[in-house]
Design an enzyme around this catalytic site. Structure first.
Site, short mmCIF file in Angstrom:
data_model
loop_
_atom_site.label_atom_id
_atom_site.label_comp_id
_atom_site.label_asym_id
_atom_site.label_seq_id
_atom_site.Cartn_x
_atom_site.Cartn_y
_atom_site.Cartn_z
N HIS A 146 -4.46 -0.91 6.01
CA HIS A 146 -4.00 -0.12 7.16
C HIS A 146 -4.91 -0.27 8.37
O HIS A 146 -5.50 0.69 8.85
CB HIS A 146 -3.80 1.36 6.79
CG HIS A 146 -4.84 1.99 5.89
ND1 HIS A 146 -6.18 1.87 6.13
CD2 HIS A 146 -4.73 2.73 4.77
CE1 HIS A 146 -6.85 2.51 5.20
NE2 HIS A 146 -5.99 3.04 4.35
N HIS A 205 0.88 -1.19 0.00
CA HIS A 205 0.00 0.00 0.00
C HIS A 205 0.91 1.23 0.00
O HIS A 205 1.50 1.57 1.01
CB HIS A 205 -0.89 0.01 1.24
CG HIS A 205 -1.83 1.18 1.30
ND1 HIS A 205 -3.17 1.04 1.58
CD2 HIS A 205 -1.63 2.51 1.13
CE1 HIS A 205 -3.75 2.23 1.58
NE2 HIS A 205 -2.82 3.15 1.31
N ASP A 248 1.56 2.62 3.53
CA ASP A 248 0.71 3.80 3.39
C ASP A 248 1.56 5.07 3.46
O ASP A 248 1.09 6.11 3.94
CB ASP A 248 -0.41 3.83 4.44
CG ASP A 248 -1.53 4.79 4.06
OD1 ASP A 248 -1.57 5.23 2.90
OD2 ASP A 248 -2.35 5.10 4.94
N HIS A 291 1.51 5.36 -1.69
CA HIS A 291 1.12 6.53 -2.48
C HIS A 291 2.37 7.14 -3.09
O HIS A 291 3.27 7.56 -2.37
CB HIS A 291 0.43 7.58 -1.59
CG HIS A 291 -0.82 7.09 -0.95
ND1 HIS A 291 -2.06 7.27 -1.53
CD2 HIS A 291 -1.03 6.40 0.19
CE1 HIS A 291 -2.98 6.71 -0.75
NE2 HIS A 291 -2.39 6.18 0.30
N ASN A 346 -5.36 7.21 -5.92
CA ASN A 346 -6.12 8.43 -5.54
C ASN A 346 -5.41 9.70 -6.00
O ASN A 346 -5.14 10.62 -5.23
CB ASN A 346 -6.41 8.47 -4.03
CG ASN A 346 -5.16 8.54 -3.16
OD1 ASN A 346 -4.10 8.06 -3.56
ND2 ASN A 346 -5.28 9.12 -1.98
N ARG A 384 1.94 9.48 -5.80
CA ARG A 384 1.53 10.75 -6.44
C ARG A 384 1.96 10.78 -7.90
O ARG A 384 2.16 9.75 -8.52
CB ARG A 384 2.08 11.97 -5.67
CG ARG A 384 1.96 11.91 -4.15
CD ARG A 384 0.55 11.75 -3.65
NE ARG A 384 0.47 11.92 -2.19
CZ ARG A 384 -0.52 11.46 -1.46
NH1 ARG A 384 -1.53 10.79 -2.00
NH2 ARG A 384 -0.53 11.66 -0.16
N HIS A 439 2.82 14.50 1.51
CA HIS A 439 2.22 15.81 1.22
C HIS A 439 3.32 16.83 1.49
O HIS A 439 4.05 16.70 2.48
CB HIS A 439 1.05 16.10 2.16
CG HIS A 439 -0.14 15.21 1.96
ND1 HIS A 439 -1.10 15.45 1.01
CD2 HIS A 439 -0.53 14.07 2.59
CE1 HIS A 439 -2.03 14.50 1.07
NE2 HIS A 439 -1.71 13.65 2.01
N HIS A 442 -10.37 0.67 1.90
CA HIS A 442 -10.15 1.67 2.96
C HIS A 442 -11.33 1.52 3.92
O HIS A 442 -12.45 1.94 3.61
CB HIS A 442 -10.09 3.09 2.37
CG HIS A 442 -9.82 4.13 3.42
ND1 HIS A 442 -8.62 4.80 3.51
CD2 HIS A 442 -10.57 4.57 4.45
CE1 HIS A 442 -8.67 5.62 4.56
NE2 HIS A 442 -9.85 5.50 5.14
N LYS A 473 -9.30 -0.65 -5.79
CA LYS A 473 -9.30 0.02 -4.50
C LYS A 473 -10.68 0.62 -4.21
O LYS A 473 -11.22 1.38 -5.01
CB LYS A 473 -8.25 1.14 -4.51
CG LYS A 473 -8.25 2.04 -3.30
CD LYS A 473 -7.72 1.32 -2.06
CE LYS A 473 -7.94 2.15 -0.81
NZ LYS A 473 -6.75 2.52 -0.13
N LEU A 485 -4.94 9.02 8.02
CA LEU A 485 -6.19 8.28 8.08
C LEU A 485 -5.95 6.84 7.66
O LEU A 485 -5.23 6.63 6.69
CB LEU A 485 -7.24 8.94 7.18
CG LEU A 485 -7.78 10.27 7.72
CD1 LEU A 485 -8.62 10.97 6.67
CD2 LEU A 485 -8.58 10.06 9.01
C1 NCD Z 1 -3.66 9.06 2.16
C2 NCD Z 1 -3.24 10.10 1.14
O1 NCD Z 1 -2.69 11.13 1.54
O2 NCD Z 1 -3.42 9.87 -0.05
N1 NCD Z 1 -3.61 9.64 3.46
C3 NCD Z 1 -3.50 8.97 4.64
O3 NCD Z 1 -3.59 9.61 5.70
N2 NCD Z 1 -3.25 7.68 4.67
C4 NCD Z 1 -4.99 8.53 1.81
C5 NCD Z 1 -5.31 7.24 2.47
O4 NCD Z 1 -4.68 6.22 2.20
O5 NCD Z 1 -6.23 7.21 3.30
ZN ZN Z 2 -3.27 5.10 1.77
#
Ligand code: NCD
Ligand code: ZN
Length: 348
Positions: free
Chosen positions: A176, A15, A249, A17, A43, A19, A253, A138, A101, A221
């Site tokens: 998660h 899992h 996860d 991210h 996402n 971007r 950001h 999720h 997802k 989250l």
């Molecule tokens: C994730 C994100 O920033 O894309 N944020 C997070 O707090 N884990 C989104 C997600 O997986 O819930």
């Molecule tokens: Zn995530």
């Protein structure tokens, strides 16, 4: 003193991210340095919904890889109420999409296109069950009258269990997980059900978010829960049980997006995840089970071979890692576990 080392199969991240654009370029090298494969979250804005979009996103990831990196992105499709079962099945058959997802609409960052009416996605879920394609979930309800700390538990009762009963053969990854309730649910309903656990949920509890002031870099989250839940997660992760495996996860950001009146959810842990995990497993006296969690259980669930390559972790002086990294979209703060890390990845 003899040097303590641990050699394990190269890990995968189930899992992640990454971007897009400048952020992708900035963060990808950290995952590629330690992991062989990762399940890539869809996402983006707009989300990765179709097989064609997933193929294009995969190409952008491959183009952003540092030279010589042996890293394979395993793509996911973002489930919407308009998702076409034929497109999902074709993307799976072509090796473009590994999983789908499910975000309940409004549950987290960039989830506005997620699912509101679960009846509308039944044809997709039924097709996935037929072809053996996993659904990554999720697991939080979004009702504003449900306390944020209860959203995972309520999701299990109100959404996850009913879906699994309706589509009996569906393979599901509860992602998660953050509660004892989720760990218990996964242990009690082992048929085609597994869970990922993040690095940070093994380390922080909800107090970390409010320790002496508000700590936005610990906000993610699902939000971290109380200490008894963290202990349940450590117990599950270090048990060797095939149903639990790593999904970091890691969710970058740029700092300004986190440090504002309404800061984004997400913790960026890619650079020091393996050091953090080795520390957690060492403290639990379960280093012998680290490989199952990071490198064996995930591939087994996804029906893939474990990686042939190995990584060696070496225990020594505290590891030096950056407090934040620079990206073309600005600085991104790295997860601070709150204690020194003694395990480093050899040669990385
Ligand atoms: C994730 C994100 O920033 O894309 N944020 C997070 O707090 N884990 C989104 C997600 O997986 O819930
Ligand atoms: Zn995530």
């Amino acid at each position: 003193m003899t040097r303590q080392t641990l050699t394990i199969r190269r890990p995968d991240d189930w899992h992640l991210h990454l971007r897009d654009g400048a952020m992708l370029n900035g963060v990808l090298p950290y995952s590629a340095a330690h992991f062989a494969r990762a399940i890539i979250m869809p996402n983006l804005v707009p989300p990765v919904v179709t097989g064609a979009q997933a193929a294009a996103y995969r190409d952008r990831i491959l183009a952003a890889l540092p030279d010589g990196a042996g890293f394979t992105p395993l793509m996911t499709l973002y489930l919407t109420e308009e998702t076409d079962p034929d497109d999902v099945a074709a993307a799976h058959a072509a090796g473009i999409a590994t999983a789908v997802k499910l975000y309940p609409a409004g549950a987290t960052t960039n989830s506005a296109s997620g699912v509101r009416d679960f009846d509308k996605v039944m044809p997709v879920l039924e097709r996935m069950a037929e072809i053996g394609m996993p659904l990554c979930v999720h697991g939080e309800v979004v009702d504003s009258d449900i306390d944020i700390f209860d959203r995972e538990k309520v999701f299990i009762d109100k959404v996850l269990h009913p879906i699994r009963k309706r589509v009996d053969d569906l393979r599901v990854v509860m992602e998660h997980v953050t509660t004892q309730d989720a760990v218990d649910y996964v242990r009690d309903h082992h048929k085609r059900l597994a869970a990922t656990i993040t690095t940070h949920h093994l380390i922080i509890n909800r107090n970390a978010i409010l320790a002496g002031g508000i700590r936005p870099h610990y906000y993610c989250l699902p939000v971290a829960k109380r200490e008894s839940h963290r202990i349940a997660l450590v117990d599950a992760a270090t048990s060797g049980d095939w149903r639990f495996f790593l999904g970091t996860d890691s969710a970058p950001h740029a700092d300004p997006a986190k440090l504002q009146d309404c800061g984004c959810a997400g913790i960026f842990s890619a650079p020091n995840t393996l050091s953090c995990l080795a520390e957690v497993f060492d403290a639990a006296d379960r280093l012998d089970r680290l490989e199952a969690f990071t490198s064996l259980n995930g591939p087994a669930f996804y029906g893939l071979p474990p990686n042939e390559a190995r990584v060696t972790l070496v225990k020594g002086d505290p590891v030096v890692y950056p407090a934040r990294i620079e990206t073309g979209e600005g600085p991104v703060t790295v997860f601070d576990p709150g204690f020194p890390l003694h395990w480093r990845v050899d040669g990385a």
